[in-house]
Design a protein around this motif. Structure first.
Motif, PDB file in Angstrom:
ATOM      1  N   HIS A   6       0.845  -1.209   0.000  1.00  0.00           N
ATOM      2  CA  HIS A   6       0.000   0.000   0.000  1.00  0.00           C
ATOM      3  C   HIS A   6       0.875   1.252   0.000  1.00  0.00           C
ATOM      4  O   HIS A   6       1.518   1.554   1.009  1.00  0.00           O
ATOM      5  CB  HIS A   6      -0.904  -0.007   1.243  1.00  0.00           C
ATOM      6  CG  HIS A   6      -1.968   1.043   1.258  1.00  0.00           C
ATOM      7  ND1 HIS A   6      -3.313   0.747   1.225  1.00  0.00           N
ATOM      8  CD2 HIS A   6      -1.896   2.400   1.311  1.00  0.00           C
ATOM      9  CE1 HIS A   6      -4.023   1.859   1.264  1.00  0.00           C
ATOM     10  NE2 HIS A   6      -3.178   2.887   1.314  1.00  0.00           N
ATOM     11  N   HIS A  63     -11.371   7.133  -1.610  1.00  0.00           N
ATOM     12  CA  HIS A  63     -11.112   7.121  -0.166  1.00  0.00           C
ATOM     13  C   HIS A  63     -12.302   7.706   0.601  1.00  0.00           C
ATOM     14  O   HIS A  63     -12.930   8.665   0.126  1.00  0.00           O
ATOM     15  CB  HIS A  63      -9.854   7.967   0.075  1.00  0.00           C
ATOM     16  CG  HIS A  63      -9.254   7.828   1.439  1.00  0.00           C
ATOM     17  ND1 HIS A  63      -9.844   8.329   2.567  1.00  0.00           N
ATOM     18  CD2 HIS A  63      -8.108   7.241   1.844  1.00  0.00           C
ATOM     19  CE1 HIS A  63      -9.080   8.059   3.617  1.00  0.00           C
ATOM     20  NE2 HIS A  63      -8.016   7.394   3.214  1.00  0.00           N
ATOM     21  N   GLU A  91      -8.626   2.583  -2.111  1.00  0.00           N
ATOM     22  CA  GLU A  91      -9.007   2.246  -0.771  1.00  0.00           C
ATOM     23  C   GLU A  91     -10.376   2.813  -0.473  1.00  0.00           C
ATOM     24  O   GLU A  91     -10.723   3.916  -0.881  1.00  0.00           O
ATOM     25  CB  GLU A  91      -7.960   2.701   0.256  1.00  0.00           C
ATOM     26  CG  GLU A  91      -7.614   4.183   0.272  1.00  0.00           C
ATOM     27  CD  GLU A  91      -6.541   4.467   1.316  1.00  0.00           C
ATOM     28  OE1 GLU A  91      -5.452   4.845   0.915  1.00  0.00           O
ATOM     29  OE2 GLU A  91      -6.807   4.289   2.530  1.00  0.00           O
ATOM     30  N   HIS A 131      -9.896   0.836   4.475  1.00  0.00           N
ATOM     31  CA  HIS A 131      -9.395   1.863   5.387  1.00  0.00           C
ATOM     32  C   HIS A 131     -10.474   2.054   6.446  1.00  0.00           C
ATOM     33  O   HIS A 131     -11.618   2.361   6.115  1.00  0.00           O
ATOM     34  CB  HIS A 131      -9.168   3.151   4.578  1.00  0.00           C
ATOM     35  CG  HIS A 131      -8.915   4.372   5.411  1.00  0.00           C
ATOM     36  ND1 HIS A 131      -7.683   4.995   5.448  1.00  0.00           N
ATOM     37  CD2 HIS A 131      -9.728   5.086   6.221  1.00  0.00           C
ATOM     38  CE1 HIS A 131      -7.750   6.047   6.260  1.00  0.00           C
ATOM     39  NE2 HIS A 131      -8.976   6.133   6.744  1.00  0.00           N
ATOM     40  N   HIS A 160      -6.120  -2.299   5.785  1.00  0.00           N
ATOM     41  CA  HIS A 160      -4.788  -1.715   5.593  1.00  0.00           C
ATOM     42  C   HIS A 160      -4.440  -0.773   6.743  1.00  0.00           C
ATOM     43  O   HIS A 160      -5.321  -0.241   7.419  1.00  0.00           O
ATOM     44  CB  HIS A 160      -4.738  -1.021   4.224  1.00  0.00           C
ATOM     45  CG  HIS A 160      -4.754   0.462   4.280  1.00  0.00           C
ATOM     46  ND1 HIS A 160      -3.601   1.215   4.387  1.00  0.00           N
ATOM     47  CD2 HIS A 160      -5.776   1.345   4.265  1.00  0.00           C
ATOM     48  CE1 HIS A 160      -3.926   2.491   4.429  1.00  0.00           C
ATOM     49  NE2 HIS A 160      -5.232   2.612   4.366  1.00  0.00           N
ATOM     50  N   ASP A 210       2.188   2.862   3.302  1.00  0.00           N
ATOM     51  CA  ASP A 210       1.233   3.983   3.189  1.00  0.00           C
ATOM     52  C   ASP A 210       1.989   5.272   2.860  1.00  0.00           C
ATOM     53  O   ASP A 210       1.551   6.361   3.220  1.00  0.00           O
ATOM     54  CB  ASP A 210       0.381   4.148   4.457  1.00  0.00           C
ATOM     55  CG  ASP A 210      -0.991   4.777   4.164  1.00  0.00           C
ATOM     56  OD1 ASP A 210      -1.331   4.974   2.976  1.00  0.00           O
ATOM     57  OD2 ASP A 210      -1.714   5.067   5.125  1.00  0.00           O
TER      58      ASP A 210
HETATM   59 ZN   LIG Z   1      -5.897   4.510   4.314  1.00  0.00          ZN
END
Ligand SMILES: [Zn+2]
Ligand SMILES: [Zn+2]
Length: 272
Positions: A6, A63, A91, A131, A160, A210
């Motif tokens: 990720h 997101h 995500e 997420h 994640h 990330d």
């Molecule tokens: Zn995230």
């Protein structure tokens, strides 16, 4: 070899530095990375990275923190996900951390968007990148309602940048999901998370950066990069009492199995 499950290589902090990042990854034995999409507007640049590099892959999704940009439909997500090198939906998920004066009830649009992603994942038979922040109860409830889990119809994926409790980890594992650890696991105040790292079976663990955020110790506070993912593996390995190579191998195999791809072998660096 390691894989970063990720990262955000299309974000401005990293975008201009790709050749350097790729060579640093190779030097650190990081064989590949999954480039994560956070807005539909960003998707073309995420896909371009994956199309241009054998060892980069792409996701497609919006997101939960994204507001005021294009809202995805199930059809659109499935259409974009059908392109080569797109290996995941996300995500996606829920984030109640920054409500900005709103109540959880006001966040129905986030829950609707999450359901749209879950349905697209089922239809395109791709794993979900989840997420979740300050919203684990609703995240798990919606996954169950949408039929995720071993008893459901095979909606699978990963939680994640995991920062939740042991109980949430257990619930995610029971739904058949993987757990991905980021640099947070190396932070001094993250003892609870290290306990989760000891608990999650090795065959369900992934590692990630990330990046550009959340650089692991000893780079905490600096711009993160996929080349730093071995530092995450080291902490997970230490907690489990395993050699780091065992964690590297297992998390790479898990990554290949979950996303149904093959990570190309590292090319030997030129020797003098
Ligand atoms: Zn995230
Ligand atoms: Zn991310």
């Amino acid at each position: 070899m390691f894989v970063d499950s990720h990262c955000h290589l299309s974000f401005p902090e990293l975008q201009g530095r790709l050749p350097q990042i790729l060579s640093e990854m190779q030097a650190a034995r990081v064989a590949g990375a999954l480039c994560i999409c956070t807005t539909l507007e960003e998707f073309p640049s995420v896909l371009a990275l994956a199309s241009a590099h054998e060892n980069l892959w792409a996701s497609v999704g919006v997101h939960p923190d994204t507001e005021g940009l294009a809202e995805p439909s199930e059809d659109e997500l499935c259409r974009l996900a059908a392109q080569p090198k797109v290996v995941a939906i996300g995500e996606t998920g829920l984030d109640y951390y920054r409500l900005n004066g709103r109540s959880v009830t006001d966040m129905a649009w986030q829950r609707d968007r999450f359901r749209t992603h879950i349905r697209a994942a089922r239809r395109s038979d791709l794993p979900l990148i989840i997420h979740t922040r300050s919203a684990s109860d609703d995240t798990l409830a919606i996954l169950r309602e949408e039929g995720a889990g071993p008893a459901g119809d095979g909606v699978r994926g990963v939680f994640h940048c995991f920062t939740e409790t042991l109980a949430v980890a257990r619930a995610a594992l029971d739904l058949g999901f993987h757990i991905s650890f980021s640099g947070i696991v190396s932070f001094r105040n993250a003892a609870d998370l290290r306990e989760v790292a000891r608990f999650v079976p090795l065959d369900r663990c992934l590692i990630e950066t990330d990046s550009p955020y959340l650089a692991p110790v000893p780079y905490r506070g600096k711009t993160n990069s996929p080349a730093y993912v071995p530092h995450v593996a080291s902490v997970v390995a230490a907690e489990k009492g395993l050699p780091v190579d065992t964690v590297a191998e297992a998390t790479t195999r898990n990554f290949e199995r979950l996303f149904r791809l093959t990570v190309p072998a590292l090319v030997e660096a030129d020797r003098p």
